[in-house]
Design an enzyme around this catalytic site. Structure first.
Site, mmCIF file in Angstrom:
data_model
loop_
_atom_site.group_PDB
_atom_site.id
_atom_site.type_symbol
_atom_site.label_atom_id
_atom_site.label_comp_id
_atom_site.label_asym_id
_atom_site.label_seq_id
_atom_site.Cartn_x
_atom_site.Cartn_y
_atom_site.Cartn_z
ATOM 1 N N CYS A 25 -4.485 -9.279 3.726
ATOM 2 C CA CYS A 25 -4.192 -8.039 4.456
ATOM 3 C C CYS A 25 -4.899 -8.040 5.804
ATOM 4 O O CYS A 25 -6.121 -8.162 5.873
ATOM 5 C CB CYS A 25 -4.624 -6.827 3.644
ATOM 6 S SG CYS A 25 -4.281 -5.269 4.497
ATOM 7 N N GLU B 152 -2.793 -2.864 -3.320
ATOM 8 C CA GLU B 152 -4.199 -3.258 -3.293
ATOM 9 C C GLU B 152 -5.080 -2.045 -3.597
ATOM 10 O O GLU B 152 -4.911 -0.973 -3.012
ATOM 11 C CB GLU B 152 -4.556 -3.796 -1.903
ATOM 12 C CG GLU B 152 -6.038 -4.114 -1.757
ATOM 13 C CD GLU B 152 -6.468 -4.255 -0.302
ATOM 14 O OE1 GLU B 152 -7.440 -4.978 -0.047
ATOM 15 O OE2 GLU B 152 -5.847 -3.622 0.579
ATOM 16 N N GLY C 216 7.498 -13.742 2.499
ATOM 17 C CA GLY C 216 7.874 -13.598 3.902
ATOM 18 C C GLY C 216 9.346 -13.823 4.143
ATOM 19 O O GLY C 216 9.888 -14.878 3.805
ATOM 20 N N ARG D 53 9.252 -6.033 2.059
ATOM 21 C CA ARG D 53 10.146 -5.082 2.724
ATOM 22 C C ARG D 53 11.559 -5.074 2.142
ATOM 23 O O ARG D 53 12.176 -4.007 2.017
ATOM 24 C CB ARG D 53 10.202 -5.370 4.228
ATOM 25 C CG ARG D 53 8.933 -4.998 4.976
ATOM 26 C CD ARG D 53 9.020 -5.407 6.433
ATOM 27 N NE ARG D 53 9.123 -6.857 6.578
ATOM 28 C CZ ARG D 53 9.610 -7.483 7.650
ATOM 29 N NH1 ARG D 53 10.068 -6.777 8.670
ATOM 30 N NH2 ARG D 53 9.645 -8.798 7.703
ATOM 31 N N VAL E 40 0.833 -1.202 0.000
ATOM 32 C CA VAL E 40 0.000 0.000 0.000
ATOM 33 C C VAL E 40 0.872 1.259 0.000
ATOM 34 O O VAL E 40 1.848 1.348 0.750
ATOM 35 C CB VAL E 40 -0.942 -0.006 1.224
ATOM 36 C CG1 VAL E 40 -1.702 1.316 1.334
ATOM 37 C CG2 VAL E 40 -1.934 -1.160 1.107
#
Length: 303
Positions: free
Chosen positions: A110, A36, A209, A233, A13
């Site tokens: 989410c 999204e 992940g 990330r 986002v």
């Protein structure tokens, strides 16, 4: 769209706008998800060709608010991720964009309140009938590949059972975030539970992940058996982590990101948010650079 042996930019986002997707692809991402986008918001949009910068824009009617921007350069790799809790709205939204993107994905992972409170995102994980309804409706009516992204459920058995139900809808691939809804980013991803899903399915499974370095990719694929790996990330902090040749400096990545934001007329708030996330990881917003980014009111200021 081929989902095996791919490096994938995760949906993020306020980050996954066109300049960042192009940045990730430049460094080696094979598939890039947009942030999204909620179905209600997209249904207020009209498609416009932006001849000034060469983009295809979906703009909120009666405004100049660009909800989704794409371009021909990414048409074969961009995945449009929908936030939805209704099959008809999901289909109508997908039909708006399906000719401009490579695939359509439904967000089922989410955990944030804005998503869950509307019955979207992780709220769908407890509604397998609704999941089936949304995915089968899309599959019946679209020629574009359809996928979805989930999180782990309370038990490995529950996750596998849901994944099997999803596979039966005919989706092209399934992305699995290796954390449960209550987990925080600092909690380790549960690769063993993703491996359970991989062994139960025949469609490609995309692991998500704890992918921070390019070296992590093969290690994670080996540990989970996943077809492909999705990065969030790690890519946000330095998008050059997608490169098999190794990272370039974070300073160089920042400059290239700003250049792309100027070229593609990116929203200033989105640009500042992404830059602040980069800076926080390596430095501090209280230092001169961070303060200057916060005070910036234009792309020229940021540059």
């Amino acid at each position: 769209m081929e989902y095996r042996n791919k490096l994938v930019l995760a949906p993020m986002v306020r980050v996954g706008t066109l300049p960042f997707r192009l940045l990730a692809a430049q460094y080696g991402a094979d598939i890039t998800y947009c942030e999204e986008i909620i179905d209600h918001k997209m249904l207020k949009c009209e498609r416009r060709i932006n001849e000034v910068i060469g983009s295809t824009d979906f703009v909120e009617k009666g405004t100049n608010n660009v909800v989704f921007r794409t371009c021909d350069e990414e048409k074969d790799r961009v995945v449009f991720q929908i936030g939805t809790s209704d099959a008809v709205r999901a289909l109508t939204t997908a039909q708006l964009v399906c000719n401009d993107v490579a695939a359509v994905d439904i967000n089922m992972g989410c955990p944030k309140s804005f998503s869950v409170s509307g019955g979207m995102g992780a709220a769908l994980l407890s509604k397998p009938e609704l999941i089936h309804d949304i995915l089968t409706t899309l599959k019946r009516n679209l020629n574009t590949p359809v996928t979805c992204k989930i999180r782990l459920l309370k038990s490995p058995h529950d996750t596998v059972e849901l994944a099997r139900r999803i596979e039966k809808t005919g989706v092209s691939a399934l992305a699995v975030h290796g954390r449960k809804v209550p987990d925080r980013p600092r909690d380790p991803a549960k690769w063993n539970e993703i491996a359970d899903v991989v062994s139960a399915l025949s469609i490609p499974v995309i692991e998500n992940g704890d992918v921070f370095e390019n070296d992590d990719v093969e290690r994670i694929k080996s540990a989970t058996g996943a077809s492909s790996v999705m990065v969030a990330r790690g890519a946000l902090w330095n998008a050059s982590m997608f490169s098999p040749e190794g990272k370039v400096s974070y300073e160089a990545v920042k400059r290239e990101y700003i250049r792309k934001c100027i070229l593609w007329d990116n929203d200033i708030k989105s640009t500042k948010h992404t830059l602040k996330e980069m800076i926080i990881h390596y430095s501090c917003l209280e230092l001169p650079e961070g303060k200057a980014v916060i005070k910036s009111e234009s792309m020229a200021d940021l540059a």
